[in-house]
Design an enzyme around this catalytic site. Structure first.
Site, mmCIF file in Angstrom:
data_model
loop_
_atom_site.group_PDB
_atom_site.id
_atom_site.type_symbol
_atom_site.label_atom_id
_atom_site.label_comp_id
_atom_site.label_asym_id
_atom_site.label_seq_id
_atom_site.Cartn_x
_atom_site.Cartn_y
_atom_site.Cartn_z
ATOM 1 N N GLY A 7 25.671 48.046 -3.534
ATOM 2 C CA GLY A 7 26.781 48.331 -2.610
ATOM 3 C C GLY A 7 26.316 49.284 -1.528
ATOM 4 O O GLY A 7 27.063 50.138 -1.042
ATOM 5 N N GLY A 53 28.263 49.799 1.878
ATOM 6 C CA GLY A 53 29.692 50.106 1.843
ATOM 7 C C GLY A 53 29.948 51.516 2.352
ATOM 8 O O GLY A 53 29.037 52.186 2.860
ATOM 9 N N GLN A 54 31.190 51.981 2.175
ATOM 10 C CA GLN A 54 31.570 53.293 2.729
ATOM 11 C C GLN A 54 30.712 54.422 2.143
ATOM 12 O O GLN A 54 30.197 55.264 2.863
ATOM 13 C CB GLN A 54 33.060 53.571 2.467
ATOM 14 C CG GLN A 54 33.576 54.765 3.258
ATOM 15 C CD GLN A 54 34.854 55.374 2.698
ATOM 16 O OE1 GLN A 54 35.303 55.023 1.607
ATOM 17 N NE2 GLN A 54 35.452 56.290 3.438
ATOM 18 N N ILE A 87 25.828 40.945 -7.064
ATOM 19 C CA ILE A 87 25.757 41.760 -8.271
ATOM 20 C C ILE A 87 25.876 40.864 -9.524
ATOM 21 O O ILE A 87 25.479 41.238 -10.623
ATOM 22 C CB ILE A 87 26.818 42.893 -8.254
ATOM 23 C CG1 ILE A 87 26.422 44.011 -9.202
ATOM 24 C CG2 ILE A 87 28.235 42.394 -8.511
ATOM 25 C CD1 ILE A 87 25.154 44.708 -8.847
ATOM 26 N N TYR A 146 42.124 47.327 -10.179
ATOM 27 C CA TYR A 146 41.027 48.249 -9.837
ATOM 28 C C TYR A 146 41.022 49.421 -10.826
ATOM 29 O O TYR A 146 39.986 49.786 -11.389
ATOM 30 C CB TYR A 146 41.239 48.736 -8.405
ATOM 31 C CG TYR A 146 40.312 49.824 -7.938
ATOM 32 C CD1 TYR A 146 38.943 49.620 -7.820
ATOM 33 C CD2 TYR A 146 40.823 51.071 -7.548
ATOM 34 C CE1 TYR A 146 38.104 50.626 -7.352
ATOM 35 C CE2 TYR A 146 39.990 52.078 -7.071
ATOM 36 C CZ TYR A 146 38.633 51.850 -6.982
ATOM 37 O OH TYR A 146 37.811 52.849 -6.507
ATOM 38 N N LYS A 206 38.338 50.720 -13.621
ATOM 39 C CA LYS A 206 37.779 52.084 -13.616
ATOM 40 C C LYS A 206 37.955 52.739 -15.005
ATOM 41 O O LYS A 206 37.019 53.341 -15.530
ATOM 42 C CB LYS A 206 38.418 52.933 -12.522
ATOM 43 C CG LYS A 206 37.987 52.533 -11.108
ATOM 44 C CD LYS A 206 36.479 52.602 -10.933
ATOM 45 C CE LYS A 206 35.998 52.213 -9.558
ATOM 46 N NZ LYS A 206 34.535 52.036 -9.468
#
Ligand code: AKB
Length: 313
Positions: free
Chosen positions: A9, A12-13, A52, A140, A144
């Site tokens: 990733g 990404g941000q 991934i 999400y 997590k």
């Protein structure tokens, strides 16, 4: 331990900023950025392209670069996750499981980000303790909370060195976030600079935990450098910096420039309402010395300055 550092990733941000910090720390020749479609063409360093879900590709990268550390950042965030829960489960959970299995096989140290999304409506919303109820109501958040337990399992069962934090909403100017609920706290700066106005998708009194990206990157590397004996939390550390309402953020920007804000809450309001407002991160502070540097005012100053410069180019 292998010298290679792999970041999934990577574009990404978080990845876009973590990779350059890691390049400075370990040298460009040791940091491998794994991305899929959104690779930044100006990126200077080792890049690999892959999904991934491609475990063989992941294994070949580990072998090729003698990877000893993985920062596994790939994740579908909260709002997008509600549009495709199945994909969210596959990307977030299968990806993590592949990484953990390979980490056991090759004795790799792992960083994996959890989030305030691991909490849910039954969690105490103010000063949320380190050890508390995890009953998230988004897919999400489910990935997590489950991911935290999976990492803990690998740590206890196989002795894997896997470290993790529960990031709050992250505010940054380099790469835009995508598909998250806290994205308004970044988008408002673009609205302010580009149009002098912004329509916010949560109510003005919505308070969420947030953090400026520089703090998040520093904290992440600090946790990875901490002596293993000092780390007693076997899931993910609460990590906090600043909490503010959408209106307080708008007012802080308005002290510096003209900005018109309207509030039109959408489906993301419900997600925001299910998360805590303030997190107690005293365990991270005492066990590995975490502390934040950016308060609301300093964060707004630097966001406006950097984004102005970026958008003028
Ligand atoms: C999101 O809003 O989904 C993320 C997060 C808090 O994990 N920024």
């Amino acid at each position: 331990m292998g010298q290679g550092v792999l970041v999934t990733g990577a574009f990404g941000q978080i990845g876009s900023e973590l990779v350059s910090a890691l390049q400075q720390k370990h040298g460009k020749e040791h940091v491998v950025a794994l991305g899929h479609h959104n690779v930044d063409s100006s990126y200077d360093g080792i890049v690999e392209i892959g999904e991934i879900s491609d475990k063989e590709k992941l294994e070949s990268i580990i072998q090729k670069y003698d990877v000893g550390t993985i920062y596994h950042l790939v994740s579908i965030l909260s709002a997008r996750g509600e549009q495709d829960p199945q994909l969210t489960w596959n990307v977030n959970m299968d990806g993590l499981k592949f990484v953990l299995d390979l980490a056991v096989k090759y004795k790799i140290k792992v960083f994996w980000p959890s989030s305030i999304a691991a909490f849910g409506p039954t969690t105490p919303r103010d000063n949320t303790p380190q050890h508390t109820i995890l009953e998230p109501t988004t897919m999400y958040g489910v990935t997590k909370a489950s991911g935290e337990l999976l990492c803990q399992y690998y740590r206890l069962k196989y002795g894997l060195d896997v470290r993790s934090v529960r990031y709050p909403g992250l505010i940054s100017w380099k790469a835009e976030p995508g598909g998250g609920t806290t994205d308004y706290a970044v988008a408002i700066f673009y609205g302010a600079i580009q149009e002098g106005k912004y329509t916010c998708f949560v109510k003005e009194d919505t308070v969420l935990p947030m953090m400026y990206m520089d703090d998040a990157i520093r904290g992440t590397i600090q946790l990875m450098d901490a002596p293993a004996e000092s780390l007693q939390v076997t899931t993910s550390y609460n990590l906090a910096a600043i909490s503010f309402s959408a209106q307080e953020l708008a007012q802080e920007i308005q002290k510096r420039m003209a900005l018109e804000v309207s509030y039109v809450p959408d489906h993301r309001q419900k997600i925001a309402d299910s998360w805590p407002q303030r997190i107690d991160d005293s365990v991270a502070r005492s066990e590995w010395g975490w502390s934040h540097e950016f308060d609301l005012s300093k964060m707004v100053d630097v966001m406006l300055e950097k984004l102005h410069a970026k958008l003028q180019k």
